[in-house]
Enzyme design. Sequence first.
Site, short mmCIF file in Angstrom:
data_model
loop_
_atom_site.label_atom_id
_atom_site.label_comp_id
_atom_site.label_asym_id
_atom_site.label_seq_id
_atom_site.Cartn_x
_atom_site.Cartn_y
_atom_site.Cartn_z
N LYS A 1 0.84 -1.20 0.00
CA LYS A 1 0.00 0.00 0.00
C LYS A 1 0.87 1.26 0.00
O LYS A 1 0.61 2.20 -0.73
CB LYS A 1 -0.95 -0.01 1.22
CG LYS A 1 -2.11 -0.98 1.03
CD LYS A 1 -2.90 -1.27 2.28
CE LYS A 1 -3.95 -2.35 1.98
NZ LYS A 1 -4.64 -2.85 3.16
N GLN B 1 -5.17 -1.46 9.20
CA GLN B 1 -5.06 -2.80 8.61
C GLN B 1 -5.73 -3.84 9.52
O GLN B 1 -5.51 -3.86 10.73
CB GLN B 1 -3.57 -3.15 8.40
CG GLN B 1 -3.31 -4.45 7.67
CD GLN B 1 -3.80 -4.45 6.22
OE1 GLN B 1 -3.83 -3.43 5.56
NE2 GLN B 1 -4.20 -5.62 5.75
N ASP C 1 -11.54 2.69 3.42
CA ASP C 1 -11.99 1.29 3.34
C ASP C 1 -13.50 1.21 3.10
O ASP C 1 -14.01 0.16 2.72
CB ASP C 1 -11.70 0.57 4.67
CG ASP C 1 -10.42 -0.24 4.63
OD1 ASP C 1 -10.11 -0.80 3.56
OD2 ASP C 1 -9.75 -0.33 5.67
N1 GUN Z 1 -7.22 -6.86 5.62
C1 GUN Z 1 -7.59 -7.66 4.59
N2 GUN Z 1 -8.34 -6.96 3.69
C2 GUN Z 1 -8.43 -5.71 4.18
C3 GUN Z 1 -9.06 -4.52 3.70
O1 GUN Z 1 -9.70 -4.48 2.64
N3 GUN Z 1 -8.92 -3.42 4.50
C4 GUN Z 1 -8.23 -3.43 5.67
N4 GUN Z 1 -8.17 -2.30 6.37
N5 GUN Z 1 -7.64 -4.52 6.12
C5 GUN Z 1 -7.73 -5.64 5.39
#
Ligand code: GUN
Length: 297
Positions: A61, A105, A128
């Site tokens: 990311k 996360q 998100d």
């Molecule tokens: N962990 C696995 N997929 C995601 C996601 O789409 N967003 C976040 N914040 N954590 C994750």
Amino acid sequence: MNLSLLQQDDDKIIDGKATAQQVLDEVKYEVTEMKQRGIAPCLAVVLVGEDPASQVYVRNKVEKTEFVGMRSLEFRFETDLSQEQLLAKIDELNADASVHGILVQLPLPKHIDETDVLQRIDPKKDVDGFHSENVGGLSQGRDVLTPCTPTGCIRLLKDTLGNDLAGLHAVVVGRSNIVGKPMVALLLKENCTVTVVHSKTKNIQQVCQQADIIVAAVGRPKMITASYVKADAVVIDVGINRILENGKNRLVGDVDFDDVLPKVRAITPVPGGVGPMTIAYLMKNTLHAAKLQYAEL
Ligand code: GUN
């Protein structure tokens, strides 16, 4: 099998990597323009604990945020961080006008309540799309921040089938908050006829056989075989499962790719299908969030 048939099968594979790069290039172009007007979009990523998969996701990311020219902030904390400390960090990022997107996360350590944490993020910074205000807004069909993975799936579907998905029967396999439920809402917004099946559904196979579009997001390796799929259906595989096959570790989806490929109109591979789209749409959401915040000033 003859060579031209194999070639035709190759043409059915949806190249998520290429589409994701296209999305990233679109975002990069807009970010350059915004920066010329003195606005520097910024994404803050928060990671708690040592989960190895999460560390890889977060690194990716940060890399993509920098690629599109946005400012990237990364906050890493030990597993024993208290919920109060995490909420205080979110409050600080909410109050910081130079931060436009906040991503915590998941999964979080067990002693922290995920819902409480996600609800603390300012909905305008919720890249998100997990805050109840955004979840509710999506179900009302409003133009809010929407979860990255299902939004990326819609883009792949439109690139494959054209912009008008109205009237197509989409079957979503799985009802998670991250993928299944928002996928249903996004497909409804596109005027699809939507069915959702899950672990308690009695006749999953027969329901899937009716689908023009199947979105598989259950986390069960190779569950969707050719017998689930109508000829010429479009199959989007959100699953990422690590399995041991012939003594080797392999990454496979929720769809039995080799079994299904000859039958479908198009299918996403794993890896290289939906995966890269998730990060690309995180970048798009961060740009969207920056625009929302500047529209307010
Ligand atoms: N962990 C696995 N997929 C995601 C996601 O789409 N967003 C976040 N914040 N954590 C994750």
